[in-house]
Design an enzyme around this catalytic site. Structure first.
Site, PDB file in Angstrom:
ATOM      1  N   ASP A 145      18.329  -3.886  11.628  1.00 41.65           N
ATOM      2  CA  ASP A 145      17.290  -3.109  10.946  1.00 41.65           C
ATOM      3  C   ASP A 145      17.877  -2.223   9.847  1.00 41.65           C
ATOM      4  OD1 ASP A 145      14.558  -2.436  10.671  1.00 41.65           O
ATOM      5  OD2 ASP A 145      14.890  -0.549  11.722  1.00 41.65           O
ATOM      6  N   LYS A 159       0.830  -1.203   0.000  1.00 44.54           N
ATOM      7  CA  LYS A 159       0.000   0.000   0.000  1.00 44.54           C
ATOM      8  C   LYS A 159       0.865   1.253   0.000  1.00 44.54           C
ATOM      9  CE  LYS A 159      -2.410   0.967   3.678  1.00 44.54           C
ATOM     10  NZ  LYS A 159      -3.234   0.636   4.837  1.00 44.54           N
ATOM     11  N   HIS A 215      21.296  -1.481   4.927  1.00 41.82           N
ATOM     12  CA  HIS A 215      21.284  -0.173   4.264  1.00 41.82           C
ATOM     13  C   HIS A 215      22.631   0.556   4.387  1.00 41.82           C
ATOM     14  CE1 HIS A 215      17.145  -1.075   4.127  1.00 41.82           C
ATOM     15  NE2 HIS A 215      16.730  -0.441   5.209  1.00 41.82           N
TER      16      HIS A 215
HETATM   17  C1  BG6 Z   1      13.654   0.067   7.020  1.00 39.57           C
HETATM   18  C2  BG6 Z   1      13.692  -0.160   8.503  1.00 39.57           C
HETATM   19  O1  BG6 Z   1      14.335  -0.955   6.344  1.00 39.57           O
HETATM   20  O2  BG6 Z   1      14.258   1.307   6.744  1.00 39.57           O
HETATM   21  C3  BG6 Z   1      12.986   0.951   9.251  1.00 39.57           C
HETATM   22  O3  BG6 Z   1      13.076  -1.405   8.802  1.00 39.57           O
HETATM   23  C4  BG6 Z   1      13.568   2.284   8.844  1.00 39.57           C
HETATM   24  O4  BG6 Z   1      13.069   0.789  10.646  1.00 39.57           O
HETATM   25  C5  BG6 Z   1      13.605   2.413   7.330  1.00 39.57           C
HETATM   26  O5  BG6 Z   1      12.750   3.292   9.400  1.00 39.57           O
HETATM   27  C6  BG6 Z   1      14.340   3.664   6.895  1.00 39.57           C
HETATM   28  O6  BG6 Z   1      14.104   3.890   5.542  1.00 39.57           O
HETATM   29  P1  BG6 Z   1      14.008   5.385   5.002  1.00 39.57           P
HETATM   30  O7  BG6 Z   1      13.903   5.219   3.519  1.00 39.57           O
HETATM   31  O8  BG6 Z   1      12.794   5.972   5.620  1.00 39.57           O
HETATM   32  O9  BG6 Z   1      15.253   6.063   5.440  1.00 39.57           O
END
Ligand code: BG6
Length: 481
Positions: free
Chosen positions: A235, A19, A240
């Site tokens: 996380d 969504k 990332h």
């Molecule tokens: C996600 C995490 O992978 O990435 C979240 O599970 C986090 O906890 C998010 O908030 C951050 O992504 P962005 O794009 O909002 O920086």
């Protein structure tokens, strides 16, 4: 170049990820002319929704620019819905019938199908197995997008991998790490390898230290139960931020070809030293100072004595000729004073010579919010005196690239997957190495001798020891921050 008549199936169509991200990204691509109108989008989930129910769920999150109302209507008409279980053939058979009918009507010999699994990892293997036996065609192109988490540790990642590998070829798998779709992350290679002065300065001779920092202004509200078994390291850091780190430190790939790029990422990961457990800063947020915001442990879905980390700062060292001796601090936290993700490269101080006490240069790459690259550099203060000041060469995207479309990470990545481009997806060996790197630290932090996280107030800068930690890793504060 469009592939016409592609079928995109979104599993988990009634869930949050679809969504908020998947469908809006498909719409964004359609709006910008990057998704062909002949594409068929099928939502699949267990709920007995009508197609109109699904369209109603999708619509509010689609970003409609002025004059795009018709496009939204057209897009919603491209969506259909099939409901069925994830673990039995029945729903997949309906799905297959719908896809085959669509392809037959268009006389498609080599079908092009993209399966997006917006689902929890516990069902990946089951769903892929059913796709394989019901909706997979040996002709044409089959692609499957999966989302993190890819395992909980090295062993579970390898197990997942072993189960998926017989079902799909590596080139059919697109593992999303949405940070790789962010504009500024995609810009890193160009910044480094396309600019002679950055390229020349990108090494231990010139760089004093690097920081990659991730700050979120909100806690785990509403997802504490999930977060408690994950923690900040799994996380956002193991995935990332580590992706950002490898792009910042890898060698120049032979070409933009996905395998060349990913080979270089793997190579640099192999040169990382183990993370030193005694050189970390860890925290968990407590109530805000004014008592308005809850502490992490106030969440009912969280274990009362949980040591789960909502903040961590770690230091990486890379033992190769380019980076030997340069500390790379990665820090991430929830419930902090601001939301910001940035990379900071601090350069060594210049021989003072004729200047006394001149600050060092710093390059800042702000990934979000408000994309920017700026260099802090010294200039003479205008006037008769020879004073200098630290000022900035500033490329703020909102000023320089006013009328450009900056794609959302998911738009960019779904487009890549549709085009079969793996450059911005994570390869299995990268993941294996990233777990190898983080596993010992996680084991220690979750084992019987785990240290107690420092409690920091919701809305603060994080644990009080941060400034000291950064200074210990050669960061010099220049403007009192
Ligand atoms: C996600 C995490 O992978 O990435 C979240 O599970 C986090 O906890 C998010 O908030 C951050 O992504 P962005 O794009 O909002 O920086």
């Amino acid at each position: 170049v469009f592939d016409k008549n592609t079928v995109v199936v979104v599993f988990g169509a009634s869930g949050d990820l679809s969504k908020k991200k998947t469908f809006p990204a498909l719409f964004g691509l359609f709006r910008e002319g990057c998704l062909d109108p002949s594409t068929k989008i099928i939502g699949y989930a267990r709920s007995e929704l009508t197609v109109d129910d699904l369209r109603k769920k999708v619509e509010p999150n689609c970003k409609v620019n002025e004059g795009d109302d018709e496009k939204l209507k057209e897009f919603l008409q491209m969506i259909s819905y099939v409901h069925g279980p994830y673990d039995k053939d029945e729903g997949y058979k309906k799905l297959a019938a719908e896809i085959e009918q669509f392809e037959k009507e268009r006389s498609i010999k080599n079908p092009n199908r993209l399966f997006y699994l917006a689902l929890p990892p516990s069902v990946f293997v089951t769903v892929v197995g059913h796709i394989k036996s019901n909706v997979y065609s040996e002709q044409g192109t089959m692609r499957v997008i999966i989302e993190k988490p890819f395992g909980h540790d090295l062993a579970s990642f390898r197990e997942l991998q072993q189960q998926l590998a017989p079902l799909l070829r590596e080139e059919e798998v697109f593992r999303i790490d949405h940070y790789l779709g962010k504009e500024m992350v995609k810009n890193l290679m160009l910044l480094r390898f396309g600019n002679v002065f950055f390229n020349a300065a990108w090494n231990k001779e010139t760089v004093q230290m690097i920081q990659i920092s991730f700050k979120e202004p909100f806690g785990t509200e509403g997802r504490g139960g999930y977060f408690d078994s994950v923690g900040i390291i799994r996380d956002v850091m193991q995935n990332h931020l580590l992706q950002v780190l490898t792009l910042l430190t890898m060698e120049r790939p032979a070409s933009y070809d996905p395998e060349s790029v990913r080979d270089e990422k793997v190579k640099v990961l192999k040169a990382f030293e183990p993370i030193d457990h005694n050189d970390i800063l860890i925290g968990q947020y407590g109530k805000s100072i004014d008592g308005e915001k809850p502490g992490y442990l106030d969440d009912d879905t969280v274990k009362k004595d949980s040591k789960c980390l909502t903040y961590a700062a770690l230091t990486f060292k890379i033992k190769n000729e380019r980076w030997d001796g340069v500390p790379i601090v990665m820090r991430a936290g929830k419930a902090l004073n601001e939301g910001k993700v940035e990379v900071r490269i601090m350069f060594k101080s210049i021989c003072s010579g004729i200047f006394s006490d001149i600050p060092s240069n710093e390059l800042v790459i702000r990934i979000q919010p408000s994309e920017a690259i700026y260099v802090k550099f010294n200039a003479k203060t205008p006037g008769l005196a020879t004073n200098s000041q630290l000022t900035e060469l500033d490329l703020t995207y909102a000023n320089r690239f006013k009328n450009y479309w900056i794609p959302e990470a998911y738009e960019s990545l779904i487009r890549d997957a549709l085009m079969g481009d793996h450059s911005n997806f994570v390869r299995d060996d990268e993941l294996d190495l990233s777990w190898q790197l983080f596993d010992p630290l996680l084991e220690y932090l979750e084992g019987p001798d785990a240290p107690q996280p420092e409690i920091y107030p919701y809305g603060s800068r994080g644990p009080a020891g941060l400034s000291k930690y950064l200074e210990n890793h050669h960061y010099v504060f220049q403007d009192g921050k």
